[in-house]
Design a protein around this motif. Sequence first.
Motif, mmCIF file in Angstrom:
data_model
loop_
_atom_site.group_PDB
_atom_site.id
_atom_site.type_symbol
_atom_site.label_atom_id
_atom_site.label_comp_id
_atom_site.label_asym_id
_atom_site.label_seq_id
_atom_site.Cartn_x
_atom_site.Cartn_y
_atom_site.Cartn_z
ATOM 1 N N VAL A 64 172.570 24.540 60.855
ATOM 2 C CA VAL A 64 172.987 23.334 60.146
ATOM 3 C C VAL A 64 172.042 22.161 60.381
ATOM 4 O O VAL A 64 172.330 21.051 59.965
ATOM 5 C CB VAL A 64 174.427 22.920 60.525
ATOM 6 N N SER A 65 170.895 22.411 61.022
ATOM 7 C CA SER A 65 169.961 21.330 61.305
ATOM 8 C C SER A 65 169.208 20.859 60.070
ATOM 9 O O SER A 65 168.561 19.828 60.101
ATOM 10 C CB SER A 65 168.947 21.774 62.372
ATOM 11 N N GLY A 66 169.284 21.618 58.993
ATOM 12 C CA GLY A 66 168.557 21.267 57.781
ATOM 13 C C GLY A 66 167.210 21.958 57.690
ATOM 14 O O GLY A 66 166.496 21.817 56.705
ATOM 15 N N ARG A 67 166.840 22.708 58.711
ATOM 16 C CA ARG A 67 165.549 23.408 58.730
ATOM 17 C C ARG A 67 165.639 24.818 58.163
ATOM 18 O O ARG A 67 164.628 25.472 57.996
ATOM 19 C CB ARG A 67 165.009 23.463 60.149
ATOM 20 N N ASP A 68 166.847 25.292 57.905
ATOM 21 C CA ASP A 68 167.080 26.610 57.314
ATOM 22 C C ASP A 68 166.377 27.729 58.091
ATOM 23 O O ASP A 68 165.704 28.574 57.533
ATOM 24 C CB ASP A 68 166.641 26.617 55.855
ATOM 25 N N ARG A 69 166.559 27.702 59.425
ATOM 26 C CA ARG A 69 165.940 28.723 60.275
ATOM 27 C C ARG A 69 166.851 29.928 60.400
ATOM 28 O O ARG A 69 168.063 29.823 60.269
ATOM 29 C CB ARG A 69 165.681 28.152 61.672
ATOM 30 N N VAL A 79 177.179 26.248 69.094
ATOM 31 C CA VAL A 79 178.058 26.068 67.940
ATOM 32 C C VAL A 79 178.402 24.591 67.769
ATOM 33 O O VAL A 79 178.811 23.930 68.722
ATOM 34 C CB VAL A 79 179.348 26.895 68.113
ATOM 35 N N VAL A 80 178.233 24.071 66.539
ATOM 36 C CA VAL A 80 178.607 22.681 66.246
ATOM 37 C C VAL A 80 179.663 22.579 65.154
ATOM 38 O O VAL A 80 180.303 21.542 65.017
ATOM 39 C CB VAL A 80 177.376 21.813 65.889
ATOM 40 N N THR A 81 179.829 23.625 64.351
ATOM 41 C CA THR A 81 180.909 23.640 63.360
ATOM 42 C C THR A 81 181.529 25.034 63.323
ATOM 43 O O THR A 81 180.848 26.020 63.605
ATOM 44 C CB THR A 81 180.423 23.302 61.935
ATOM 45 N N GLN A 82 182.794 25.074 62.978
ATOM 46 C CA GLN A 82 183.454 26.370 62.804
ATOM 47 C C GLN A 82 184.536 26.232 61.754
ATOM 48 O O GLN A 82 185.165 25.186 61.611
ATOM 49 C CB GLN A 82 184.017 26.897 64.110
ATOM 50 N N TYR A 83 184.703 27.294 60.990
ATOM 51 C CA TYR A 83 185.775 27.382 60.023
ATOM 52 C C TYR A 83 186.274 28.817 60.042
ATOM 53 O O TYR A 83 185.449 29.733 59.987
ATOM 54 C CB TYR A 83 185.311 27.023 58.605
ATOM 55 N N MET A 97 183.099 31.191 59.661
ATOM 56 C CA MET A 97 181.819 30.548 59.389
ATOM 57 C C MET A 97 181.457 29.648 60.570
ATOM 58 O O MET A 97 182.244 28.777 60.949
ATOM 59 C CB MET A 97 181.888 29.751 58.095
ATOM 60 N N ILE A 98 180.289 29.894 61.137
ATOM 61 C CA ILE A 98 179.828 29.179 62.322
ATOM 62 C C ILE A 98 178.526 28.461 61.993
ATOM 63 O O ILE A 98 177.573 29.073 61.512
ATOM 64 C CB ILE A 98 179.581 30.166 63.490
ATOM 65 N N GLY A 99 178.481 27.144 62.257
ATOM 66 C CA GLY A 99 177.262 26.356 62.103
ATOM 67 C C GLY A 99 176.663 26.114 63.475
ATOM 68 O O GLY A 99 177.374 25.725 64.408
ATOM 69 N N VAL A 100 175.362 26.339 63.628
ATOM 70 C CA VAL A 100 174.709 26.227 64.933
ATOM 71 C C VAL A 100 173.452 25.379 64.866
ATOM 72 O O VAL A 100 172.874 25.177 63.802
ATOM 73 C CB VAL A 100 174.338 27.632 65.485
ATOM 74 N N VAL A 101 173.055 24.851 66.020
ATOM 75 C CA VAL A 101 171.745 24.223 66.227
ATOM 76 C C VAL A 101 171.165 24.834 67.495
ATOM 77 O O VAL A 101 171.897 25.388 68.321
ATOM 78 C CB VAL A 101 171.827 22.684 66.358
ATOM 79 N N ARG A 102 169.851 24.741 67.640
ATOM 80 C CA ARG A 102 169.225 25.265 68.859
ATOM 81 C C ARG A 102 169.684 24.456 70.056
ATOM 82 O O ARG A 102 169.898 23.250 69.957
ATOM 83 C CB ARG A 102 167.696 25.192 68.765
ATOM 84 N N LYS A 103 169.828 25.105 71.186
ATOM 85 C CA LYS A 103 170.207 24.401 72.410
ATOM 86 C C LYS A 103 169.143 23.356 72.716
ATOM 87 O O LYS A 103 167.956 23.616 72.587
ATOM 88 C CB LYS A 103 170.353 25.379 73.567
ATOM 89 N N GLY A 104 169.561 22.174 73.114
ATOM 90 C CA GLY A 104 168.647 21.089 73.412
ATOM 91 C C GLY A 104 168.418 20.160 72.229
ATOM 92 O O GLY A 104 167.912 19.057 72.395
ATOM 93 N N SER A 106 169.840 17.800 69.031
ATOM 94 C CA SER A 106 171.050 17.043 68.748
ATOM 95 C C SER A 106 171.644 17.500 67.418
ATOM 96 O O SER A 106 170.955 18.020 66.552
ATOM 97 C CB SER A 106 170.744 15.540 68.698
ATOM 98 N N CYS A 107 172.911 17.276 67.295
ATOM 99 C CA CYS A 107 173.628 17.645 66.089
ATOM 100 C C CYS A 107 173.252 16.661 64.982
ATOM 101 O O CYS A 107 173.200 15.456 65.221
ATOM 102 C CB CYS A 107 175.120 17.586 66.376
ATOM 103 N N PRO A 108 172.961 17.125 63.767
ATOM 104 C CA PRO A 108 172.623 16.205 62.682
ATOM 105 C C PRO A 108 173.756 15.228 62.412
ATOM 106 O O PRO A 108 174.930 15.569 62.601
ATOM 107 C CB PRO A 108 172.421 17.129 61.477
ATOM 108 N N PRO A 109 173.441 14.004 61.951
ATOM 109 C CA PRO A 109 174.485 12.989 61.723
ATOM 110 C C PRO A 109 175.539 13.427 60.718
ATOM 111 O O PRO A 109 176.691 13.037 60.821
ATOM 112 C CB PRO A 109 173.718 11.789 61.193
ATOM 113 N N ARG A 110 175.162 14.224 59.741
ATOM 114 C CA ARG A 110 176.137 14.627 58.714
ATOM 115 C C ARG A 110 177.093 15.702 59.216
ATOM 116 O O ARG A 110 178.083 15.996 58.572
ATOM 117 C CB ARG A 110 175.411 15.109 57.469
ATOM 118 N N VAL A 111 176.790 16.279 60.361
ATOM 119 C CA VAL A 111 177.643 17.328 60.933
ATOM 120 C C VAL A 111 178.246 16.790 62.219
ATOM 121 O O VAL A 111 177.545 16.352 63.099
ATOM 122 C CB VAL A 111 176.824 18.605 61.233
ATOM 123 N N ARG A 112 179.549 16.840 62.307
ATOM 124 C CA ARG A 112 180.213 16.345 63.524
ATOM 125 C C ARG A 112 181.026 17.446 64.151
ATOM 126 O O ARG A 112 181.579 18.285 63.461
ATOM 127 C CB ARG A 112 181.107 15.164 63.199
#
Length: 116
Positions: A64-69, A79-83, A97-104, A106-112
């Motif tokens: 969910v970082s916006g980098r589409d990795r 994990v930063v989002t879950q549904y 559905m699980i939204g993730v970012v790499r450890k270290g 920060s979570c993007p502002p649009r995702v809380r």
Amino acid sequence: MKRRAVVGAGAVLALAAVAVTSTEEAAEADDGTGTRPVPDFLGRGLWRVFTRLDRRTRLDVHDVSGRDRRVIWPPRWRVVTQYPAAGTGLDRRTTVMIGVVRKGESCPPRVRMARR
């Protein structure tokens, strides 16, 4: 060469033990209606998702970082989002559905990491 085989076999046995334990926990959590509550994964490592959910559960993991990795190595992601939300009934037709970012990172502002 012999040492590598022993270490590799130990790692396989450890992963098998985790898989058996998570399957047993899932079976115990089932209340007979075919549904069980979704665990709370927010803020935890992605590896926990794979060890806590039943292997038959449909799972959609995305960056969910916006980098589409591609999410290839679960221990490097958190994990930063879950549904559906934690505590919601999970049956065989539900896709988690699980939204993730790499450890270290920060979570993007649009995702809380809001707990619903």
